[in-house]
Motif scaffolding. Structure first.
Motif, PDB file in Angstrom:
ATOM      1  N   GLY A  29       0.789  -1.226   0.000  1.00 14.97           N
ATOM      2  CA  GLY A  29       0.000   0.000   0.000  1.00 14.97           C
ATOM      3  C   GLY A  29       0.813   1.264   0.000  1.00 14.97           C
ATOM      4  O   GLY A  29       0.271   2.338   0.255  1.00 14.97           O
ATOM      5  N   THR A  30       2.098   1.194  -0.284  1.00 14.84           N
ATOM      6  CA  THR A  30       2.970   2.368  -0.209  1.00 14.84           C
ATOM      7  C   THR A  30       3.273   2.907  -1.600  1.00 14.84           C
ATOM      8  O   THR A  30       3.754   2.185  -2.468  1.00 14.84           O
ATOM      9  CB  THR A  30       4.297   2.040   0.498  1.00 14.84           C
ATOM     10  N   LEU A  31       2.990   4.181  -1.805  1.00 17.02           N
ATOM     11  CA  LEU A  31       3.357   4.884  -3.028  1.00 17.02           C
ATOM     12  C   LEU A  31       4.633   5.665  -2.756  1.00 17.02           C
ATOM     13  O   LEU A  31       4.673   6.504  -1.851  1.00 17.02           O
ATOM     14  CB  LEU A  31       2.245   5.837  -3.451  1.00 17.02           C
ATOM     15  N   LYS A 190      -2.379  11.902   7.280  1.00 12.77           N
ATOM     16  CA  LYS A 190      -1.691  12.327   8.489  1.00 12.77           C
ATOM     17  C   LYS A 190      -0.210  11.986   8.358  1.00 12.77           C
ATOM     18  O   LYS A 190       0.164  11.034   7.663  1.00 12.77           O
ATOM     19  CB  LYS A 190      -2.300  11.665   9.724  1.00 12.77           C
ATOM     20  N   VAL A 191       0.625  12.757   9.030  1.00  8.99           N
ATOM     21  CA  VAL A 191       2.073  12.597   8.911  1.00  8.99           C
ATOM     22  C   VAL A 191       2.578  11.699  10.028  1.00  8.99           C
ATOM     23  O   VAL A 191       2.282  11.926  11.204  1.00  8.99           O
ATOM     24  CB  VAL A 191       2.777  13.966   8.978  1.00  8.99           C
ATOM     25  N   LEU A 202       3.446   9.831   4.885  1.00  2.57           N
ATOM     26  CA  LEU A 202       2.041  10.136   5.140  1.00  2.57           C
ATOM     27  C   LEU A 202       1.242   8.842   5.158  1.00  2.57           C
ATOM     28  O   LEU A 202       1.531   7.919   4.397  1.00  2.57           O
ATOM     29  CB  LEU A 202       1.477  11.052   4.046  1.00  2.57           C
ATOM     30  N   GLU A 203       0.241   8.782   6.006  1.00  2.00           N
ATOM     31  CA  GLU A 203      -0.670   7.639   6.028  1.00  2.00           C
ATOM     32  C   GLU A 203      -2.098   8.131   5.925  1.00  2.00           C
ATOM     33  O   GLU A 203      -2.439   9.213   6.428  1.00  2.00           O
ATOM     34  CB  GLU A 203      -0.480   6.823   7.318  1.00  2.00           C
ATOM     35  N   ALA A 204      -2.931   7.346   5.265  1.00  2.00           N
ATOM     36  CA  ALA A 204      -4.323   7.735   5.054  1.00  2.00           C
ATOM     37  C   ALA A 204      -5.025   7.966   6.384  1.00  2.00           C
ATOM     38  O   ALA A 204      -4.855   7.204   7.341  1.00  2.00           O
ATOM     39  CB  ALA A 204      -5.048   6.659   4.256  1.00  2.00           C
ATOM     40  N   LYS A 220      -0.426   4.611   2.129  1.00  2.18           N
ATOM     41  CA  LYS A 220       0.801   5.227   2.628  1.00  2.18           C
ATOM     42  C   LYS A 220       1.535   5.920   1.488  1.00  2.18           C
ATOM     43  O   LYS A 220       1.653   5.363   0.390  1.00  2.18           O
ATOM     44  CB  LYS A 220       1.699   4.158   3.265  1.00  2.18           C
ATOM     45  N   ILE A 221       2.040   7.116   1.752  1.00  2.00           N
ATOM     46  CA  ILE A 221       2.834   7.880   0.791  1.00  2.00           C
ATOM     47  C   ILE A 221       4.215   8.102   1.397  1.00  2.00           C
ATOM     48  O   ILE A 221       4.334   8.673   2.483  1.00  2.00           O
ATOM     49  CB  ILE A 221       2.201   9.249   0.470  1.00  2.00           C
TER      50      ILE A 221
END
Length: 505
Positions: A29-31, A190-191, A202-204, A220-221
């Motif tokens: 789920g991580t970009l 959110k960070v 960042l997470e959703a 997740k970014i």
């Protein structure tokens, strides 16, 4: 005419030597994303970079939201609003919203945020975004009034952009430095980690309210600062990056030929220009106090060649100190054709038959800046080229220490001329002209509630700015976004990278 050659061998070598990239790991789920420019502070009020705008829209919310496709204003943290009088805006707030740290959102947060950022002594970096507000008052827990210093017809536009709402209890304790290290908002992400200038995670926000921004789909970014574009591309090929943006046109063209990547080009509201110290703040021997020197600079630049050879895509030549779509950005202005011989003649008439040597500053797009410098060199202006970080150059500009520089401005994606013309020509710290007549006209244009009167006075100001050649506007920007096959994203023309609009295919 100068011809620009591009280096594509690095991309070709990567394509030949690297296997197809490992596509984004949807299971994790991580970009994985790269920023090119270092972000000095995540606190959205204490940076003025595009990367800061991207994080601002992900982490925080404003009271109002403007749909980037329709330009319709929709309630976000506010559900409705009405003008009580010309300088009083009353807003009903959304109930049931919580900040990332669990604080409940209510009128106290709006009052605290507005009253803090509106005070000039608190040091918000881009005063134009907030200095139209006088203060805010609480009517009840979910009703507030924002009081304006004067009539400001662009208020709704600004409230839909750079004016984010902060948690009053947390921000009172943490301040800008604490907010920069541990950001807290109500936004879709959110960070969870900040390494200043280098790394952001960042997470959703699973508890995100029913916002017109939509709900985050990517869990997740992971954002890393990688200044070198070639390094970014190498990581894109290896699979350790999924998305890069602001990719130079020549490299984007090569990547577009490779099936494993999507390359999207979209216009932006960013304008590239030369800023000249016509006010003489940088020293008595500054040649840019002379009109003919400024006119020579304008005639020395081949704008169309820059667009055709370097920017490409959806970029266009401009002669205005604003973006054409912005309200009030009239296009009936003085235009300076490319004429190096005329530029040399004007320099001679100004007392510089042999030209002169000057410090020339830039903070981004070295290739563009060097091309511009070569045009100046060709008419006898020898440039002492200095490439700085944006924050460092901005501080020098604010102190009046820069004779000429290549600058860009994206107006925080605000579709109103006040976001650019009034930012730089109303005697603020970044005003290199200090023209009292322009100031007077912009004061009328910025405060009038009559659209025709606004256009009339923006016209007066913009026409004088171009007649006096205070700047050398050159081109609008476009942005190239490159992402792997598993990423689904359609960029918008406002140069805001919206993580909440991204998903996996």
């Amino acid at each position: 005419m100068k011809t620009f050659l591009f280096k594509t061998t690095a991309i070709a070598a990567l394509a030949a030597s690297t296997a197809l990239p490992a596509l984004a790991d949807k299971a994790s789920g991580t970009l994985n994303v790269a920023f090119t420019k270092e972000l000095e502070n995540v606190d959205s009020y204490f940076n003025s970079s595009r990367e800061g705008v991207v994080l601002q829209r992900a982490i925080w919310d404003g009271l109002i939201y403007r749909d980037p496709e329709t330009n319709e204003y929709i309630g976000n943290l506010a559900t409705s609003w009405e003008w009580i009088d010309d300088t009083t805006l009353e807003l009903k707030l959304r109930e049931g919203v919580t900040f990332h740290n669990g604080e409940a959102f209510n009128a106290d947060d709006v009052v605290f945020t507005v009253n803090y950022v509106a005070k000039e002594e608190n040091g918000v970096k881009t005063q134009r975004n907030v200095n139209w507000m006088k203060s805010a008052e609480k009517v009840d827990d979910y009703t507030v009034r924002i009081l304006l210093k004067d009539k400001f017809p662009a208020a709704i536009e600004f409230l839909s952009g750079p004016v984010s709402m902060y948690p009053n209890e947390y921000y009172a304790e943490a301040g800008p430095s604490g907010m920069g290290l541990k950001p807290v908002g109500t936004g879709p992400y959110k960070v969870t980690e900040v390494v200043p200038g280098q790394h952001f995670v960042l997470e959703a926000n699973e508890s995100y309210h029913d916002s017109p921004k939509g709900q985050p789909e990517i869990a997740k970014i992971d954002i890393r600062t990688i200044p070198d574009v070639n390094t970014q591309m190498a990581e894109l090929f290896s699979g350790s990056l999924d998305l890069i943006w602001q990719v130079p046109s020549d490299q984007a063209e090569k990547l577009a030929t490779m099936d494993q990547f999507t390359v999207a080009n979209e216009s932006t509201m960013r304008v590239g220009y030369l800023q000249m110290d016509s006010a003489g703040r940088s020293g008595e021997d500054n040649p840019f106090t002379k009109l003919k020197v400024r006119q020579a600079i304008n005639h020395a630049i081949n704008r169309q060649e820059l667009v055709d050879a370097l920017l490409k895509g959806k970029s266009k030549v401009v002669y205005t100190p604003c973006f054409p779509s912005q309200f009030g950005c009239i296009q009936d202005v003085t235009e300076y054709e490319y004429d190096p011989e005329k530029a040399k003649a004007l320099l001679a008439e100004a007392g510089y038959p042999d030209g002169f040597t000057i410090e020339f500053y830039a903070y981004r797009d070295r290739q563009y800046a060097e091309a511009i410098a070569s045009y100046l060199n060709a008419v006898g202006i020898q440039t002492d080229f200095k490439m700085l970080q944006y924050s460092a150059l901005r501080e020098l500009n604010m102190n009046g220490e820069v004779p000429i520089s290549f600058q860009t401005w994206g107006s925080y994606s605000i579709n109103d001329a006040s976001a650019m013309v009034s930012q730089f020509f109303k005697h603020g710290a970044l005003d290199s002209t200090r023209d009292d007549e322009v100031l007077e006209w912009l004061n009328v244009a910025d405060s009038s509630t009559n659209p025709d009167e606004r256009i009339e006075y923006y016209t007066k100001a913009i026409q004088k700015i171009t007649q006096e050649a205070y700047w050398a506007p050159m081109f609008t920007y476009n942005t190239n976004y490159v992402f792997t096959g598993d990423v689904d994203y359609t960029p918008t023309p406002d140069e805001v990278l919206r993580f909440v609009d991204m998903s996996w295919k």
